[in-house]
Design an enzyme around this catalytic site. Structure first.
Site, PDB file in Angstrom:
ATOM      1  N   LYS A 206      59.715  16.311  71.267  1.00  0.00           N
ATOM      2  CA  LYS A 206      59.812  16.839  69.908  1.00  0.00           C
ATOM      3  C   LYS A 206      59.933  18.350  70.015  1.00  0.00           C
ATOM      4  O   LYS A 206      59.021  19.028  70.485  1.00  0.00           O
ATOM      5  CB  LYS A 206      58.585  16.443  69.092  1.00  0.00           C
ATOM      6  CG  LYS A 206      58.690  16.796  67.619  1.00  0.00           C
ATOM      7  CD  LYS A 206      57.463  16.289  66.867  1.00  0.00           C
ATOM      8  CE  LYS A 206      57.557  16.550  65.382  1.00  0.00           C
ATOM      9  NZ  LYS A 206      56.350  16.092  64.665  1.00  0.00           N
ATOM     10  N   LYS A 260      63.534  13.994  69.208  1.00  0.00           N
ATOM     11  CA  LYS A 260      63.539  14.544  67.847  1.00  0.00           C
ATOM     12  C   LYS A 260      63.668  16.058  67.921  1.00  0.00           C
ATOM     13  O   LYS A 260      62.884  16.700  68.622  1.00  0.00           O
ATOM     14  CB  LYS A 260      62.243  14.147  67.129  1.00  0.00           C
ATOM     15  CG  LYS A 260      62.155  14.621  65.691  1.00  0.00           C
ATOM     16  CD  LYS A 260      60.847  14.200  65.041  1.00  0.00           C
ATOM     17  CE  LYS A 260      60.790  14.644  63.596  1.00  0.00           C
ATOM     18  NZ  LYS A 260      59.513  14.281  62.941  1.00  0.00           N
TER      19      LYS A 260
END
Length: 338
Positions: A206, A260
């Site tokens: 992330k 992500k």
């Protein structure tokens, strides 16, 4: 052509790439990747109340929904063949505090939504996040002490929250707060609580991205955030660090891995799939969605074609599935196309 000689044939050695592109049927025969409804996970926002459908201004076509409306939407998603839904709560500000303690309430919004969905639509998977940002008064994903997000205290809290979410019926826990060691601690906590069948989808990479803005508005943290999240999210410049981070999640027991944001990090999707062989998912985040929607609404692009092309790009990059706010639209489009 020069006399009886065909210069192009001489140059190409009679290998004509366009032969396989000459007609629709040949293109379909040789297509390497396909997007299907089985590739889709639909992220949805849940709010308190009843009969609430509240549009997210920065995400045209996306709504915050009360549990009753979310259940209706989950039924439609299941009827369209979407395998799973990922839920994100926007809770009352009065319930948010420095440590995000409301994440431990068995009857909090995310857990009540899980119970309602699993009761009404048992054939759709429910994926829940245990990051603390929807529950903190400062908008960070973990416990804030002074100006530091403390790692170990946060991990202890999210592991307890993961068990409570599993108790409520969550099928997959998706920890997104990026604390060190959280996958292993959550796995141990789930197993000790008898939840060996509950999976973990690690937000393995992330990034500290600029693409999250509309999401933060959707869950009510946009105006709360103090500072930034660079001490626990990954620097967008660091691909090798991202793979090292994912390797630790694999060692600690992650069942699936997530990248992500999505489209700016296709190289990470590919590297992760090649390195570990686990199912890999990309999260096409709010900023990716909103920029496509905005350009389409202005008539600058063909929104449907760009939507489908971006999702196909994830498949080409090795992803097994995609979390996308387009999921319902894509599912309807695929159903019409047959």
């Amino acid at each position: 052509m020069t006399g009886s000689r065909n210069i192009v044939d001489e140059i190409t050695g009679h290998r004509r790439m366009r032969r396989n592109r000459k007609a629709d049927w040949t293109r379909r025969l040789v297509q390497e990747n396909r997007l299907t409804v089985d590739d889709l996970i639909w992220p949805a926002f849940v709010v308190p109340g009843t009969d609430v459908v509240d549009p997210v201004a920065a995400m045209p076509g996306v709504n915050r929904m009360s549990i009753d409306k979310l259940v209706e939407a989950a039924k439609e998603a299941a009827d369209l063949g979407i395998p799973a839904i990922a839920t994100f709560p926007n809770i009352d500000m009065a319930l948010r505090d420095e440590t995000g303690s409301h994440c431990l309430a068995a009857n909090n919004l995310i857990n009540e939504a899980t119970r309602a969905i699993k009761q009404a639509v048992p054939n759709i998977g429910v994926i829940t996040d245990v990051a603390l940002d929807p529950f903190t008064s400062h908008g960070h994903d973990g416990v804030l002490r002074g100006d530091v997000i403390v790692n170990d205290e946060t991990v202890e809290l999210v592991a307890r929250a993961a068990v409570i979410q599993a108790d409520a019926g969550s099928d997959i826990i998706a920890p997104s707060e990026m604390m060190d060691g959280r996958i292993g601690v959550i796995r141990r906590a789930l197993d000790e609580a008898g939840h060996q069948n509950v999976g973990i989808m690690a937000y393995a990479t992330k990034f500290a991205s600029a693409f999250y803005g509309p999401y933060r508005d959707a869950i009510g943290t946009g105006g709360l955030l103090k500072g930034d999240k660079k001490t626990y999210y990954i620097d967008p410049a660091n691909g090798t660090e991202a793979i090292r981070d994912a390797a630790l999640d694999v060692e600690e027991g992650a069942d699936t891995l997530m990248v992500k944001p999505g489209l700016p990090y296709l190289d990470i999707c590919w590297r992760m799939k090649e390195a570990f062989g686990l199912p890999v998912f990309a999260y096409q985040v709010s900023g990716e969605y909103s920029q496509i929607k905005a350009a389409a609404l202005n008539g600058w692009i063909d929104g449907d074609r760009v939507m489908l092309e971006t999702l196909l790009a994830f498949k080409r990059a090795g992803c097994d599935g995609i979390l996308s706010y387009f999921a319902m639209d894509v599912a309807r489009h695929l159903a019409k196309r047959g």
